[in-house]
Design a protein around this motif. Structure first.
Motif, short mmCIF file in Angstrom:
data_model
loop_
_atom_site.label_atom_id
_atom_site.label_comp_id
_atom_site.label_asym_id
_atom_site.label_seq_id
_atom_site.Cartn_x
_atom_site.Cartn_y
_atom_site.Cartn_z
N VAL A 76 -20.96 -30.35 5.85
CA VAL A 76 -22.30 -30.40 6.44
C VAL A 76 -23.24 -31.22 5.55
O VAL A 76 -23.23 -31.07 4.33
N GLY A 90 -15.34 -29.60 8.76
CA GLY A 90 -16.65 -28.99 8.93
C GLY A 90 -17.56 -29.07 7.72
O GLY A 90 -18.27 -28.11 7.42
N LYS A 102 -22.45 -31.78 11.32
CA LYS A 102 -21.11 -31.32 10.94
C LYS A 102 -20.18 -32.51 10.91
O LYS A 102 -20.05 -33.23 11.91
N ASN A 161 -14.56 -25.29 7.36
CA ASN A 161 -15.88 -25.05 7.92
C ASN A 161 -16.84 -24.54 6.86
O ASN A 161 -16.42 -23.98 5.84
#
Length: 271
Positions: A65, A63, A7, A225
């Motif tokens: 990834v 956030g 992350k 996120n």
């Protein structure tokens, strides 16, 4: 050999976007350089490296990834020591070898509208009414680059929250087109200013309708996120604290610059 997901948080101000570009400072370029220097990735082609989203120049993240194959679980702060202050790995997780980074369950974007850019108070009730119309499955052709192969997207929720001198616009959905969120906010702002009627918003989902939507500036957009079913990242509190300190320093420097420019404006207006 295992597969690891990281992350990633970054302040996008001084990056030329996420994706690697020759001779330009990018998030991905800095990250891959650190991963290679730490010995986490030795051969990028064989690592099956992939990302959740390529954010544009100026867009921030708390956030995003990335995932890749590696020999063993990396030491997060060893990598963070090799990264610049405006980006940090905040968490990690071991995932299955077949993990698909791009196929997230949902993504959460937040756009921060500064109240000072609006001459009159925004009509929040009408903006939220228009926001509800954007929820669900629609053809977002008019909110995209217009060469997307599949403009059909499902938006889970669009919420607007006034907070002191700003308005927070939270958009959650499975996936988004290029510029889609920033164009959605542009339309909502038009409604809030009384430039667009709420009832007209539904027309924007008709690909035959041809409105001109200028996307909002990228500097106010945050990828909050990216969520995956059954995946829980192990958060690193020390990494989070270091990134928080870096953001605080950036904020203080910005406040100093604002104070200086405001004084210069005041003096010039007195002449």
């Amino acid at each position: 050999m295992i597969r690891v997901a990281l992350k990633l948080a970054y302040l996008g101000t001084d990056f030329y976007g996420f994706q690697r570009q020759p001779n330009l400072r990018t998030v991905e370029g800095e990250l891959l350089g650190a991963l290679e220097e730490a010995g986490v990735i030795n051969n990028l082609g064989q690592s099956n490296y992939s990302i959740a989203g390529r954010t544009d120049r100026g867009v921030h993240a708390l956030g995003n990834v990335v995932s890749f194959r590696t020999d063993k679980m990396p030491i997060i702060n060893q990598i963070n020591d090799l990264l610049p202050q405006d980006m940090r790995i905040l968490g990690s997780a071991q995932v299955s070898m077949g993990f698909k980074t791009r196929f997230a369950h949902r993504r959460h974007y937040r756009y921060v509208l500064y109240n000072g850019q609006c001459e009159e108070p925004l009509e929040i009730d009408k903006m939220q009414e228009a926001a509800y119309l954007m929820e669900g499955t629609h053809n977002f052709f008019n909110f995209s680059k217009r060469n997307e192969r599949n403009p059909i997207r499902n938006v889970e929720s669009v919420m607007i929250k006034p907070l002191n001198q700003i308005y927070l616009v939270d958009v959650i959905g499975e996936s988004f087109l290029w510029n889609m969120v920033r164009k959605m906010v542009a339309v909502l702002l038009g409604v809030g200013k009384g430039e667009i009627e709420v009832g007209v918003v539904e027309k924007f989902f008709d690909p035959q309708y041809n409105p001109s939507i200028t996307p909002m500036p990228p500097e106010s957009l945050i990828l909050m996120n990216v969520f995956y079913k059954g995946l829980q990242f192990k958060e690193d509190e020390y990494a989070k604290l270091r990134f928080l300190r870096g953001l605080s320093d950036q904020c203080l420097n910005h406040q100093r610059m604002v104070a200086v420019t405001e004084e210069m404006i005041k003096v010039l207006n007195m002449d």
